[in-house]
Design an enzyme around this catalytic site. Sequence first.
Site, mmCIF file in Angstrom:
data_model
loop_
_atom_site.group_PDB
_atom_site.id
_atom_site.type_symbol
_atom_site.label_atom_id
_atom_site.label_comp_id
_atom_site.label_asym_id
_atom_site.label_seq_id
_atom_site.Cartn_x
_atom_site.Cartn_y
_atom_site.Cartn_z
ATOM 1 N N CYS A 1 1.015 -1.388 -0.014
ATOM 2 C CA CYS A 1 0.024 0.021 0.383
ATOM 3 C C CYS A 1 0.886 1.365 0.297
ATOM 4 O O CYS A 1 1.092 1.801 -0.794
ATOM 5 C CB CYS A 1 -1.075 0.101 1.189
ATOM 6 S SG CYS A 1 -1.775 -1.767 1.045
ATOM 7 N N HIS B 1 -2.915 6.235 3.455
ATOM 8 C CA HIS B 1 -1.466 5.462 4.153
ATOM 9 C C HIS B 1 -0.326 5.894 4.094
ATOM 10 O O HIS B 1 0.242 5.462 3.600
ATOM 11 C CB HIS B 1 -1.677 4.443 3.592
ATOM 12 C CG HIS B 1 -1.384 2.889 5.038
ATOM 13 N ND1 HIS B 1 -1.322 1.614 3.864
ATOM 14 C CD2 HIS B 1 -0.713 3.303 5.484
ATOM 15 C CE1 HIS B 1 -0.971 1.327 5.369
ATOM 16 N NE2 HIS B 1 -0.591 1.809 6.214
#
Length: 540
Positions: A87, A142
Amino acid sequence: MTEAFTLCLLFGMLLCGLLLHTVSQHGAKVDKSSKKPNFIIILADDIGWGDLDVNQPEAKTNNTPYLNLMAEQGLRLTDFHSPASTCSPSRAAILTGRYGLRNGVTHNFAVDSVAGLPLSEVTLPQLLQKAGYYTAMIGKWHLGHNGPYSPINRGFNYYLGIPYSNDMGCTDIPGYNLPQCLPCDRYGPQVFRLKKSVQKGCYSKVGLPLMENSSIVEQPLDLWTLTDQYKSAAIRIIHNAREQGKPYFLYIALSHMHVPLAPALPPDPPYSSYHSNEVKVYASSLQEMDNLVGAVKVTSDDIDKDNTLIWFTGDNGPWEQKCQYAGNVGPFIGKWQTSRGGGSAKQTTWEGGHRVPTIAYWPGRIPANTTSSALLSGMDIFPTLLSLAGLIPPSDRHYDGIDATHALLYGEQTGHEFLFHPNSGAAGTFGDIQAVRTGKHKAFYITGAAEACDGSTGMQQLHDPPLIFDLEHDKSEETPLDVGTAEYQAVAERISRRREELLWDIATDESVATADYSTDKSAAPCCDPKQAVCRCLTQG
Ligand SMILES: *[C@@H]1O[C@H](CO)[C@@H](O)[C@H](O)[C@H]1NC(C)=O
Ligand SMILES: *[C@@H]1O[C@H](CO)[C@@H](O)[C@H](O)[C@H]1NC(C)=O
């Protein structure tokens, strides 16, 4: 513009081009009559290349009708890669146009990460915002959630979403996961005194937060209404941008298809009838995602159809250890690795971890119902959008993405001459170059596996000379070329030279950044530290 245009008439076309180019370099409007295009980037999470019906017509699934339509009215990119196979590094590279070795983000940030994407990095929304775009983000960030690292401080005018992955916190009604995680505690001592979760892979100490701008608006958030919240926000943002008369950049980083999955099925507490619905969960979630994409497309078509590029892609391949809750890699099954144990998707540089389903749609600009096998990457979004907006990125740094305008608009079938895949967790040092693509060939210097559904994990192996596969004839990466062949020698020589050049370029790049991965309890997003799991007591 008016002056430039008069001079154009005087000096003819050639000079006109030069002049307009210069004007655009200085940030002025190129032409008031030609509006700057709107951009919608939709990034799915942990999606498999084979999850889209259009990538696997022989499977005869009908899970993604809106994406099928977007492909029919647009361009399907068949050799498009996430810049990394987890991610944070993938997202950092998309938003900076640079490899993790330059932007500093080589692995994931945590719930209690203090920092994020280094502040010296210049992001795509920052540049678009400066050029007059309204910039908004929905979904998973993120890249650091504290203070200056949050989306609102990295170029977005508006943000609604989860600061990290949707499994990095408990919820009151958990979605489908493997192992199935427990609901959040309702009562109990102050969150940070709770002992570590006893459940493997389940986060239970801090409720999953939903942020709007820099504030927590729900904690724990309701997973089962999140899709609707994202959908309404997207529609609202597109309408608002229109009302403000500004071009817009909307970055939608979906929770789909990352576990926990929370499709509107079944109606009752989902974890109770878990077994009977297991098979349908992934397909239902895909349909739900597709429906959200469809709502965005329909709204954009209504508002500014011919002036909006929608680009759908993924952040990395499926999370294989989640078994029936993981996506489908299509033909890219990484046989060389799986025959030795371990998974070959997310967290690895096997095709399943990297090659992501990608569709670009722009009525009137992108030829309908076309396919391109150009070798492209999520890093290319940065230079491509800037180019389409008539902007030039800062010249004080090196970029790894390329301007893919010709592949998008004019049927160009070539992309990167060389594309490097960094290690994202399966083997060796984070960020290190493991594999290199050129044409139909792919060379591995290091191989490694992620955990597979059966729990096996392969070993890291160094390869000198590298393993080289021919992806045109061996999509499943089963049998490397014989080292003695002329084909092998030629590819190995080119790849090794280019790899040296890249490493030298990075070593001498003065703009290389280092991310601070330190953690501290106080860095976790917390609505009310006096409550169990930081629960917001005041939320509606
Ligand atoms: C979010 O920030 C934007 C820009 O500062 C502001 O216009 C908007 O009202 C904020 N929204 C909320 C809910 O705070
Ligand atoms: C799109 O292309 C496919 C294959 O070339 C063809 O079968 C199909 O009819 C086309 N669809 C449209 C709407 O033109």
